[in-house]
Write a protein that holds these residues in place. Structure first.
Motif, PDB file in Angstrom:
ATOM      1  N   ILE A   9       0.846  -1.201   0.000  1.00  0.00           N
ATOM      2  CA  ILE A   9       0.000   0.000   0.000  1.00  0.00           C
ATOM      3  C   ILE A   9       0.879   1.248   0.000  1.00  0.00           C
ATOM      4  O   ILE A   9       0.652   2.186  -0.762  1.00  0.00           O
ATOM      5  CB  ILE A   9      -0.945   0.004   1.222  1.00  0.00           C
ATOM      6  N   ARG A  10       1.909   1.244   0.851  1.00  0.00           N
ATOM      7  CA  ARG A  10       2.820   2.392   0.926  1.00  0.00           C
ATOM      8  C   ARG A  10       3.487   2.633  -0.425  1.00  0.00           C
ATOM      9  O   ARG A  10       3.558   3.769  -0.907  1.00  0.00           O
ATOM     10  CB  ARG A  10       3.877   2.175   2.007  1.00  0.00           C
ATOM     11  N   LYS A  15       3.942   5.855  -5.361  1.00  0.00           N
ATOM     12  CA  LYS A  15       3.880   5.947  -6.830  1.00  0.00           C
ATOM     13  C   LYS A  15       2.903   7.024  -7.258  1.00  0.00           C
ATOM     14  O   LYS A  15       3.146   7.760  -8.218  1.00  0.00           O
ATOM     15  CB  LYS A  15       3.464   4.606  -7.439  1.00  0.00           C
ATOM     16  N   GLN A  16       1.776   7.120  -6.541  1.00  0.00           N
ATOM     17  CA  GLN A  16       0.798   8.156  -6.870  1.00  0.00           C
ATOM     18  C   GLN A  16       1.395   9.544  -6.646  1.00  0.00           C
ATOM     19  O   GLN A  16       1.198  10.445  -7.458  1.00  0.00           O
ATOM     20  CB  GLN A  16      -0.475   7.983  -6.033  1.00  0.00           C
ATOM     21  N   LEU A  17       2.133   9.698  -5.565  1.00  0.00           N
ATOM     22  CA  LEU A  17       2.793  10.990  -5.316  1.00  0.00           C
ATOM     23  C   LEU A  17       3.795  11.314  -6.416  1.00  0.00           C
ATOM     24  O   LEU A  17       3.854  12.445  -6.907  1.00  0.00           O
ATOM     25  CB  LEU A  17       3.503  10.970  -3.961  1.00  0.00           C
ATOM     26  N   GLU A  18       4.600  10.314  -6.791  1.00  0.00           N
ATOM     27  CA  GLU A  18       5.608  10.526  -7.839  1.00  0.00           C
ATOM     28  C   GLU A  18       4.949  10.916  -9.157  1.00  0.00           C
ATOM     29  O   GLU A  18       5.428  11.819  -9.852  1.00  0.00           O
ATOM     30  CB  GLU A  18       6.443   9.264  -8.026  1.00  0.00           C
ATOM     31  N   GLY A  22       4.486  15.095  -6.480  1.00  0.00           N
ATOM     32  CA  GLY A  22       4.309  15.534  -5.100  1.00  0.00           C
ATOM     33  C   GLY A  22       5.050  14.703  -4.077  1.00  0.00           C
ATOM     34  O   GLY A  22       4.655  14.668  -2.919  1.00  0.00           O
ATOM     35  N   LYS A  23       6.122  14.050  -4.497  1.00  0.00           N
ATOM     36  CA  LYS A  23       6.867  13.219  -3.548  1.00  0.00           C
ATOM     37  C   LYS A  23       7.818  14.111  -2.748  1.00  0.00           C
ATOM     38  O   LYS A  23       9.012  14.178  -2.996  1.00  0.00           O
ATOM     39  CB  LYS A  23       7.631  12.104  -4.261  1.00  0.00           C
ATOM     40  N   THR A  24       7.249  14.791  -1.775  1.00  0.00           N
ATOM     41  CA  THR A  24       8.027  15.632  -0.877  1.00  0.00           C
ATOM     42  C   THR A  24       8.027  14.982   0.505  1.00  0.00           C
ATOM     43  O   THR A  24       7.172  14.135   0.787  1.00  0.00           O
ATOM     44  CB  THR A  24       7.410  17.042  -0.773  1.00  0.00           C
ATOM     45  N   PRO A  25       8.956  15.355   1.365  1.00  0.00           N
ATOM     46  CA  PRO A  25       8.977  14.751   2.700  1.00  0.00           C
ATOM     47  C   PRO A  25       7.645  14.890   3.452  1.00  0.00           C
ATOM     48  O   PRO A  25       7.223  13.970   4.143  1.00  0.00           O
ATOM     49  CB  PRO A  25      10.100  15.512   3.417  1.00  0.00           C
ATOM     50  N   PHE A  26       6.967  16.010   3.297  1.00  0.00           N
ATOM     51  CA  PHE A  26       5.690  16.209   3.983  1.00  0.00           C
ATOM     52  C   PHE A  26       4.650  15.197   3.509  1.00  0.00           C
ATOM     53  O   PHE A  26       3.971  14.564   4.327  1.00  0.00           O
ATOM     54  CB  PHE A  26       5.166  17.637   3.759  1.00  0.00           C
ATOM     55  N   PHE A  27       4.506  15.027   2.205  1.00  0.00           N
ATOM     56  CA  PHE A  27       3.499  14.111   1.688  1.00  0.00           C
ATOM     57  C   PHE A  27       3.874  12.653   1.934  1.00  0.00           C
ATOM     58  O   PHE A  27       3.008  11.819   2.179  1.00  0.00           O
ATOM     59  CB  PHE A  27       3.229  14.376   0.208  1.00  0.00           C
ATOM     60  N   VAL A  31       1.761   9.679   3.923  1.00  0.00           N
ATOM     61  CA  VAL A  31       1.627   8.285   3.509  1.00  0.00           C
ATOM     62  C   VAL A  31       1.999   7.363   4.667  1.00  0.00           C
ATOM     63  O   VAL A  31       1.310   6.371   4.940  1.00  0.00           O
ATOM     64  CB  VAL A  31       2.478   7.980   2.252  1.00  0.00           C
ATOM     65  N   ASP A  32       3.071   7.693   5.368  1.00  0.00           N
ATOM     66  CA  ASP A  32       3.474   6.892   6.527  1.00  0.00           C
ATOM     67  C   ASP A  32       2.397   6.919   7.617  1.00  0.00           C
ATOM     68  O   ASP A  32       2.121   5.891   8.249  1.00  0.00           O
ATOM     69  CB  ASP A  32       4.814   7.372   7.077  1.00  0.00           C
TER      70      ASP A  32
END
Length: 94
Positions: A9-10, A15-18, A22-27, A31-32
């Motif tokens: 799931i993670r 992958k959706q963020l990428e 939007g793959k930033t530390p905040f996002f 997810v975590d």
């Protein structure tokens, strides 16, 4: 059908963020958090299934599981991930 592993799931959420840039530390942190709530909800449902339905603890655990589910939905909303806008992989077949 069994639920997918939390690790999977993670990976899919990342992958959706990428795909959205939007793959930033905040996002990734969100997810975590989502995965933590998913894990908690699964543990709650395991505990609920072991208890009789009329046990007072059952209702308390069900309310807590509902809270975990609502938290997960809030995180997905913050990430703007929903069934109508999932970014498909290039190698996914239709």
């Amino acid at each position: 059908m069994a639920k997918p592993a939390i690790k999977h799931i993670r990976e899919e959420l990342i992958k959706q963020l990428e795909a959205r840039g939007g793959k930033t530390p905040f996002f990734v942190s969100l997810v975590d958090d989502y995965c933590m709530w998913e894990s908690a909800e699964r543990q709650l449902w395991k505990a609920i299934k072991k208890l009789p339905a009329d046990e007072p603890e059952t209702d308390k655990l069900m309310r807590t599981a509902l809270n975990a589910s609502n938290r997960k939905l809030q995180i997905l909303k913050q990430l703007d991930i929903k069934t109508t806008n999932v970014a498909a992989d290039d190698d996914d077949e239709m």
